[in-house]
Design an enzyme around this catalytic site. Structure first.
Site, short mmCIF file in Angstrom:
data_model
loop_
_atom_site.label_atom_id
_atom_site.label_comp_id
_atom_site.label_asym_id
_atom_site.label_seq_id
_atom_site.Cartn_x
_atom_site.Cartn_y
_atom_site.Cartn_z
N HIS A 70 0.73 -1.28 0.16
CA HIS A 70 0.01 -0.01 -0.11
C HIS A 70 0.77 1.31 -0.21
N SER A 93 1.73 -0.03 -5.60
CA SER A 93 0.67 -0.39 -4.34
C SER A 93 0.33 -1.96 -4.53
N SER A 98 -5.89 1.66 -2.29
CA SER A 98 -5.48 1.87 -1.20
C SER A 98 -4.52 3.14 -1.27
N ASP A 147 3.19 -7.62 0.04
CA ASP A 147 2.10 -7.47 0.84
C ASP A 147 0.90 -8.22 0.18
N GLU A 251 4.13 -9.42 4.28
CA GLU A 251 3.29 -8.76 5.30
C GLU A 251 2.31 -9.35 5.80
N ASN A 276 4.60 -11.29 9.01
CA ASN A 276 3.07 -11.22 9.59
C ASN A 276 3.00 -11.84 11.01
N LYS A 281 4.40 -7.26 14.92
CA LYS A 281 3.64 -6.88 13.82
C LYS A 281 2.15 -7.41 14.35
N ASP A 285 -0.82 -4.87 14.68
CA ASP A 285 -1.99 -4.82 13.70
C ASP A 285 -3.36 -5.33 13.69
N ASN A 286 -3.23 -6.49 14.77
CA ASN A 286 -4.82 -6.81 14.95
C ASN A 286 -5.34 -6.13 16.30
N CYS A 290 -6.37 -1.99 15.59
CA CYS A 290 -7.87 -2.08 15.41
C CYS A 290 -8.60 -1.12 16.72
N HIS A 396 -11.42 -9.63 7.82
CA HIS A 396 -10.66 -9.49 6.70
C HIS A 396 -11.52 -9.47 5.38
N HIS A 449 -4.57 2.03 10.41
CA HIS A 449 -3.76 2.14 11.60
C HIS A 449 -3.02 3.35 11.78
N SER A 457 5.14 -2.85 12.39
CA SER A 457 5.23 -3.64 10.99
C SER A 457 6.40 -3.55 10.33
N GLN A 461 9.85 -5.48 8.67
CA GLN A 461 10.19 -5.55 7.22
C GLN A 461 11.48 -5.21 7.01
P1 NAD Z 1 -8.69 -14.65 15.20
O1 NAD Z 1 -8.93 -15.99 14.92
O2 NAD Z 1 -7.69 -14.15 16.50
O3 NAD Z 1 -10.30 -14.08 15.89
C1 NAD Z 1 -11.57 -14.29 15.16
C2 NAD Z 1 -12.41 -14.92 16.32
O4 NAD Z 1 -13.54 -15.02 15.83
C3 NAD Z 1 -12.09 -16.17 16.78
O5 NAD Z 1 -11.79 -16.10 18.17
C4 NAD Z 1 -13.06 -17.21 16.48
O6 NAD Z 1 -13.58 -18.18 17.46
C5 NAD Z 1 -14.32 -16.14 16.46
N1 NAD Z 1 -15.45 -16.49 15.43
C6 NAD Z 1 -15.21 -17.23 14.35
N2 NAD Z 1 -16.53 -17.41 13.87
C7 NAD Z 1 -17.46 -16.75 14.34
C8 NAD Z 1 -18.90 -16.55 14.75
N3 NAD Z 1 -19.72 -16.98 13.79
N4 NAD Z 1 -19.38 -15.72 15.61
C9 NAD Z 1 -18.76 -15.23 16.58
N5 NAD Z 1 -17.31 -15.70 16.58
C10 NAD Z 1 -16.78 -16.00 15.82
O7 NAD Z 1 -8.49 -13.63 14.21
P2 NAD Z 1 -8.04 -12.08 14.38
O8 NAD Z 1 -6.43 -12.02 14.24
O9 NAD Z 1 -8.82 -11.57 15.30
O10 NAD Z 1 -8.43 -11.41 12.97
C11 NAD Z 1 -10.03 -11.36 12.52
C12 NAD Z 1 -9.98 -10.95 11.39
O11 NAD Z 1 -9.77 -9.39 11.17
C13 NAD Z 1 -9.23 -11.64 9.97
O12 NAD Z 1 -10.12 -11.66 8.98
C14 NAD Z 1 -8.17 -10.58 9.89
O13 NAD Z 1 -7.65 -10.50 8.55
C15 NAD Z 1 -8.91 -9.42 10.06
N6 NAD Z 1 -7.63 -8.34 10.68
C16 NAD Z 1 -8.03 -6.85 9.97
C17 NAD Z 1 -7.40 -5.93 10.45
C18 NAD Z 1 -7.87 -4.49 9.97
O14 NAD Z 1 -7.16 -3.54 9.97
N7 NAD Z 1 -9.11 -4.32 9.68
C19 NAD Z 1 -6.25 -5.92 10.90
C20 NAD Z 1 -5.80 -7.17 11.34
C21 NAD Z 1 -6.78 -8.42 11.09
N1 9W4 Z 2 -6.77 0.62 1.89
C1 9W4 Z 2 -8.04 0.67 1.42
C2 9W4 Z 2 -8.33 1.98 1.18
C3 9W4 Z 2 -9.51 2.25 0.44
C4 9W4 Z 2 -10.23 1.30 -0.20
C5 9W4 Z 2 -14.37 -1.20 -3.86
C6 9W4 Z 2 -14.53 1.23 -3.45
C7 9W4 Z 2 -4.74 -1.65 3.90
C8 9W4 Z 2 -3.50 -1.63 4.88
C9 9W4 Z 2 -2.84 -0.37 4.96
O1 9W4 Z 2 -6.53 -1.91 1.88
C10 9W4 Z 2 -6.09 -0.58 2.21
N2 9W4 Z 2 -11.41 1.46 -0.61
C11 9W4 Z 2 -11.91 0.22 -1.27
S1 9W4 Z 2 -10.76 -0.98 -0.90
C12 9W4 Z 2 -9.89 0.05 0.07
C13 9W4 Z 2 -8.70 -0.20 0.64
N3 9W4 Z 2 -13.03 0.00 -2.13
C14 9W4 Z 2 -13.48 -1.16 -2.58
O2 9W4 Z 2 -15.17 -0.27 -3.65
C15 9W4 Z 2 -13.86 1.24 -2.36
C16 9W4 Z 2 -5.09 -0.61 3.27
C17 9W4 Z 2 -1.79 -0.43 6.08
N4 9W4 Z 2 -1.50 1.07 6.58
C18 9W4 Z 2 -2.41 1.48 7.41
O3 9W4 Z 2 -3.14 0.60 8.08
C19 9W4 Z 2 -2.02 2.65 7.71
N5 9W4 Z 2 -1.03 3.04 6.83
C20 9W4 Z 2 -0.88 1.80 6.03
O4 9W4 Z 2 0.30 1.63 5.29
C21 9W4 Z 2 -3.13 0.54 4.18
C22 9W4 Z 2 -4.33 0.43 3.50
#
Ligand code: NAD
Ligand code: 9W4
Length: 526
Positions: A70, A93, A98, A147, A251, A276, A281, A285-286, A290, A396, A449, A457, A461
């Site tokens: 990204h 990217s 992104s 990534d 990543e 990862n 990391k 990230d997680n 969040c 995810h 983030h 992270s 890298q």
């Molecule tokens: P994890 O496996 O630690 O946690 C997921 C949890 O969901 C588990 O405890 C599992 O038991 C539970 N679960 C599964 N199915 C369920 C259901 N039907 N109802 C209730 N609970 C249920 O995984 P994680 O590390 O917490 O990651 C979760 C997701 O977030 C992944 O898809 C990951 O890729 C994504 N993620 C997103 C970001 C972000 O920035 N948006 C960052 C990191 C990870």
């Molecule tokens: N970003 C992103 C942004 C806009 C967006 C189709 C239209 C992940 C990690 C980091 O995925 C990222 N818009 C989308 S998809 C999408 C994705 N759509 C979907 O319809 C809109 C992304 C890592 N990171 C941080 O978290 C902070 N700095 C970073 O480098 C960045 C972006």
């Protein structure tokens, strides 16, 4: 709409120093990007500490590094760290949406070749990836920062198809390639038969090797089209690139998964470091990432007051833990749903109510899916939610919420309030507010983030790149050694005013752990 800035292609007649070796949205955004990079640097102490430590010795001097990650402000700080360590860097990217165009502009202005803009088509995306993989003179990288695995895939898939195509060529009886020297000048190979007619072999190769299956996803189709085009110019490009590549650092979960699959199938010809799963990391990230970027997304989207609201966090894994904690911090009343008794018990011990979503439908104000599972919020759930419930996903994949079914619901009315914020009014009059169309709310409605999270992270890298360059790893997938994971953490302590305790020699002997670490066994769960 602003005009895109197109680079003048590096193979044109311009002299090297005159070339604009980038393709981005708008170079005039560079000053804005630079100001944001300056702010981010202060919040990325790991990367800045590495810069200070190695700016004299330049451990990556002359190393050609391609990045497929990204193109954001935080990534700009990563890129400039690699440059400070002496590397020759090219970047694309890893996602068509992104790129922060101001970040790409600042990087281009700083003289680093970058090929990225927000809203690329898939064909443009693969073009950008290839540009990042192609250094002056047609050279390819020594190392890749990946990534999601697309730069790695381009090389591996490219080499695989080249091999198949060359076998097909060898099997042909009366066909020869026309003047190979011309191809090195970037001309298309013309395949002639002995009578000098353009031959059917090119078509055969395209049909056989670069064939497109109508079932294939569009991104794969575009990759294959790009590879076919490249093959016509240089039929050994990816085979040679694969041989030259010293390693990849990856990543994300998806990319790491692909790497393990390749290694399993004996198709990974170079070493890869799984960044990862470094603790510094994944925890950031997680959980910690969040914890901050979930409320950022919800608030930018809705301006809602979180205090007093009933928030349902679906899933209490690493992401769910951060989300739940965050909402409590705002004064929300948080309920958790879980399938795993251990996580459910953990949530209870942290003071959260653990219920099913069905229990919460009459009272929940905000729903956040964090599970990585599908159909966690179904259309039947949405039918029964309280009026004006906010529904979003931070997991995810975009199938945690049944968005398709919502869109097709008979008689539903969709009002787009602003980008990535939609109100759906059901025929009975109740409505829900869906954020980011069910995709990641912290990325669609906010900018992901904080820089400090990304510093953790990206410091992994950089250490992974140095590790790959300075050692002779055999092909396979590795994790960074624990002492380097600890080093990443160490580099972030001063910034938050944390002072570490050092063991005495006696203490070290007593617990059998070296004073300088590593402090925990491999299997330790933090
Ligand atoms: P994890 O496996 O630690 O946690 C997921 C949890 O969901 C588990 O405890 C599992 O038991 C539970 N679960 C599964 N199915 C369920 C259901 N039907 N109802 C209730 N609970 C249920 O995984 P994680 O590390 O917490 O990651 C979760 C997701 O977030 C992944 O898809 C990951 O890729 C994504 N993620 C997103 C970001 C972000 O920035 N948006 C960052 C990191 C990870
Ligand atoms: N970003 C992103 C942004 C806009 C967006 C189709 C239209 C992940 C990690 C980091 O995925 C990222 N818009 C989308 S998809 C999408 C994705 N759509 C979907 O319809 C809109 C992304 C890592 N990171 C941080 O978290 C902070 N700095 C970073 O480098 C960045 C972006």
């Amino acid at each position: 709409m602003k005009q895109r800035t197109f680079s003048i292609d590096k193979y044109t007649s311009l002299k090297n120093k005159e070339k604009m070796n980038y393709k981005i949205k708008d170079i005039s955004l560079a000053e804005w990007g630079r100001q944001e990079i300056d702010l981010a640097e202060h919040e990325m102490p790991g990367l800045m500490a590495i810069r200070s430590k190695y700016k004299q010795t330049k451990p990556l001097k002359g190393v050609k590094i391609t990045g497929s990650l990204h193109m954001t402000i935080q990534t700009a700080v990563l890129i400039e760290t690699l440059v400070e360590l002496g590397a020759e860097v090219r970047w694309a990217s890893c996602n068509i949406f992104s790129t922060q165009d101001q970040a790409a502009a600042a990087i281009a202005k700083a003289g680093v070749p970058v090929f990225a803009w927000k809203g690329e088509t898939l064909a443009e995306y693969w073009w950008c990836t290839e540009q990042a993989l192609t250094f002056p003179g047609g050279e390819t990288p020594d190392l890749i920062v990946d990534d999601g695995g697309d730069a790695t895939l381009m090389i591996i898939k490219g080499a695989e198809l080249e091999k198949k195509a060359s076998e097909l060529m060898k099997n042909g009886k009366n066909t020869v390639m026309n003047d190979k020297k011309d191809m090195t000048k970037g001309q298309k190979p013309v395949m002639n038969d002995e009578k000098g007619k353009t031959n059917a072999k090119t078509d055969a190769i395209n049909r056989e090797i670069f064939k497109i299956d109508p079932q294939q996803p569009e991104d794969e189709v575009e990759l294959i089209k790009k590879l076919a085009e490249t093959y016509a110019n240089d039929p050994q490009k990816w085979t040679n690139a694969s041989k030259k590549l010293k390693g990849v650092s990856e990543e994300t979960t998806t990319g790491v998964h692909r790497l393990y699959q390749l290694a399993e199938a004996n198709k990974l010809p170079f070493p890869a470091i799984n960044v990862n799963d470094s603790v510094t990391k994944s925890k950031f990230d997680n959980t910690y990432g969040c914890r901050e970027s979930l409320p950022d997304g919800i608030k930018r989207a809705t301006d809602i007051m979180l205090a007093g609201k009933k928030v349902v966090v679906l899933g209490y894994g690493d992401v769910g833990k951060g989300c739940a904690r965050s909402m409590v911090g705002y004064g929300a009343r948080v309920t958790v749903t879980e399938i795993d008794p251990i996580c459910a018990l953990q949530a209870s011990m942290e003071g959260f109510a653990v219920k099913t979503i069905e229990d919460m439908l009459p009272e929940g104000d905000i729903y956040v899916t964090t599970t990585g599972n599908k159909d966690v919020i179904t259309i039947e759930h949405m039918e029964k939610m309280k009026d004006r419930s906010i529904v979003c996903n931070i997991g995810h994949f975009d199938n945690e919420i049944q968005v398709e079914k919502l869109l097709k619901y008979p008689g539903i009315k969709r009002i787009n309030i602003k980008p990535q914020v939609d109100r759906f009014i059901f025929p009975d009059g109740h409505s829900i507010i869906l954020l980011s169309e069910g995709r990641l709310v912290n990325l669609g409605n906010a900018t992901g983030h904080p820089s400090f999270v990304m510093s953790n992270s990206f410091t992994n890298q950089v250490l992974a790149q140095m590790e790959l360059w300075n050692n002779e790893y055999k092909p396979g997938v590795y994790r960074l050694p624990k002492h380097l994971d600890e080093e990443v953490a160490r580099l972030h302590l001063a910034n938050v005013g944390a002072k570490l305790t050092t063991m005495t020699q006696e203490q070290s002997e007593y617990i059998g752990i070296p004073v300088e670490g590593p402090y925990k066994p491999e299997h330790y769960r933090y």
